[in-house]
Design an enzyme around this catalytic site. Structure first.
Site, PDB file in Angstrom:
ATOM      1  N   ALA A  88       0.843  -1.201   0.000  1.00  0.00           N
ATOM      2  CA  ALA A  88       0.000   0.000   0.000  1.00  0.00           C
ATOM      3  C   ALA A  88       0.873   1.244   0.000  1.00  0.00           C
ATOM      4  O   ALA A  88       2.058   1.187   0.332  1.00  0.00           O
ATOM      5  CB  ALA A  88      -0.899   0.023   1.236  1.00  0.00           C
ATOM      6  N   TYR A  89       0.264   2.345  -0.376  1.00  0.00           N
ATOM      7  CA  TYR A  89       0.880   3.660  -0.204  1.00  0.00           C
ATOM      8  C   TYR A  89       0.430   4.123   1.176  1.00  0.00           C
ATOM      9  O   TYR A  89      -0.750   4.394   1.392  1.00  0.00           O
ATOM     10  CB  TYR A  89       0.379   4.609  -1.292  1.00  0.00           C
ATOM     11  CG  TYR A  89       0.957   6.002  -1.219  1.00  0.00           C
ATOM     12  CD1 TYR A  89       1.867   6.455  -2.165  1.00  0.00           C
ATOM     13  CD2 TYR A  89       0.585   6.890  -0.213  1.00  0.00           C
ATOM     14  CE1 TYR A  89       2.395   7.740  -2.116  1.00  0.00           C
ATOM     15  CE2 TYR A  89       1.106   8.170  -0.139  1.00  0.00           C
ATOM     16  CZ  TYR A  89       2.005   8.595  -1.095  1.00  0.00           C
ATOM     17  OH  TYR A  89       2.532   9.860  -1.032  1.00  0.00           O
ATOM     18  N   TYR A 128      -5.374   9.584   1.975  1.00  0.00           N
ATOM     19  CA  TYR A 128      -5.007   8.193   2.269  1.00  0.00           C
ATOM     20  C   TYR A 128      -6.258   7.349   2.519  1.00  0.00           C
ATOM     21  O   TYR A 128      -6.463   6.295   1.905  1.00  0.00           O
ATOM     22  CB  TYR A 128      -4.052   8.131   3.463  1.00  0.00           C
ATOM     23  CG  TYR A 128      -3.814   6.735   3.996  1.00  0.00           C
ATOM     24  CD1 TYR A 128      -3.139   5.788   3.225  1.00  0.00           C
ATOM     25  CD2 TYR A 128      -4.276   6.351   5.248  1.00  0.00           C
ATOM     26  CE1 TYR A 128      -2.934   4.498   3.696  1.00  0.00           C
ATOM     27  CE2 TYR A 128      -4.070   5.072   5.732  1.00  0.00           C
ATOM     28  CZ  TYR A 128      -3.404   4.144   4.955  1.00  0.00           C
ATOM     29  OH  TYR A 128      -3.206   2.867   5.423  1.00  0.00           O
TER      30      TYR A 128
END
Length: 290
Positions: free
Chosen positions: A59-60, A124
């Site tokens: 994931a970022y 996010y």
């Protein structure tokens, strides 16, 4: 059982690799083998794989940076998992995906259930929610595992930051009005593998929560770290408003994990036990390098 894992160097992916055994083969793909900014390439890795299950542990996760890199965050957290889930669905493979408490707005003081309304506060959380929705819409068997406050002996995390700062600071101001469950990456990895086993055998899946117990604040977490590590550091409790960050953090990250125990027999881990294990591993690593 063979698991194809997206992610290799992240906290959860590292622990997944370590949990490989005779019964569970892990093929972990780093960025050089599966670039999450290239969804088609990720889908092709699944299409060409002989794995029984697919786990996305990549994931970022740079929450603040995501505010200025929304397209990159969306590619990695939203578009790529959707492409992976579609490819897994085409092959009839269970797809397990790690998500986050940041999909919620953090209002109130009750633990969020998997079915509760989402409302991410920043880029996010929004991109992670987009990924979740893509996984659900793909039409295959899936499990989304939302977790919080992940820590381990590797990668960047709160435990390692506190230990580093405590080397030079006798007092640290730590936020005390954000409440959640710190979660050891090793326990998340073990949970994903247990869910993968059961889904490989026919279990249905769905959206689940998994976090450490008992709930605490970041200040409480810091106090436990310093107590276990025997560091003489004073924790000064501060409010979120006194520590501004580019991305807004949820004040309430409590997660209701009952469904995971009902459906998979997996209980919440005691994070203080996991913390002791992490501190031991960090000590061993320090002695190895000495």
């Amino acid at each position: 059982m063979k698991a194809l894992v997206f992610g290799k160097t992240g906290q959860v992916a590292t622990e997944l690799v370590r949990l490989a055994s005779q019964d569970v083969q892990i093929e972990a793909l780093g960025r050089d083998q599966a670039d999450l900014t290239n969804p088609d390439a990720c889908a092709k890795r699944i299409a060409d794989s002989d794995a029984d299950v697919v786990i996305n542990a990549a994931a970022y996760t740079a929450v603040d940076q995501a505010e200025s890199q929304p397209e990159l965050a969306m590619a990695v957290n939203g578009v790529a998992p959707t492409a992976m889930a579609l490819a897994a669905a085409e092959k009839g493979l269970p797809f397990l995906h790690v998500s986050t408490d940041y999909v919620f707005d953090g209002a109130g003081d009750l633990a969020f259930a998997p079915s509760d309304e989402t409302g991410p506060l920043g880029v996010y959380g929004r991109t992670k929610l987009e990924g979740e929705n893509g996984v659900r819409a793909a039409g295959g068997r899936y499990a989304i595992l939302r977790t919080s406050w992940v820590f381990s002996a590797h990668g960047g995390n709160f435990v390692k930051t506190m230990l580093r700062l405590s080397d030079t600071h006798p007092e640290l101001g730590i936020v005390s009005d954000q409440i959640g469950g710190p979660t050891p990456a090793r326990d998340i990895a073990a949970t994903l593998l247990e869910m993968a086993r059961q889904m490989h055998a026919g279990a249905q899946g769905g959206t689940y929560h998994y976090s450490g117990t008992p709930d605490t604040s970041w200040a409480g977490f810091a106090n436990e770290i310093f107590a276990q590590a025997q560091r003489d550091v004073r924790v000064k409790e501060i409010a979120t408003v006194d520590y501004p960050t580019p991305a807004q953090r949820p004040l309430n990250s409590r997660l209701n994990c009952a469904a995971l125990e009902t459906d998979f027999g997996i209980r919440q881990p005691d994070w203080t036990v996991g913390l002791a294990r992490v501190l031991e591993a960090l000590n061993e690593a320090k002695h190895d390098h000495a």
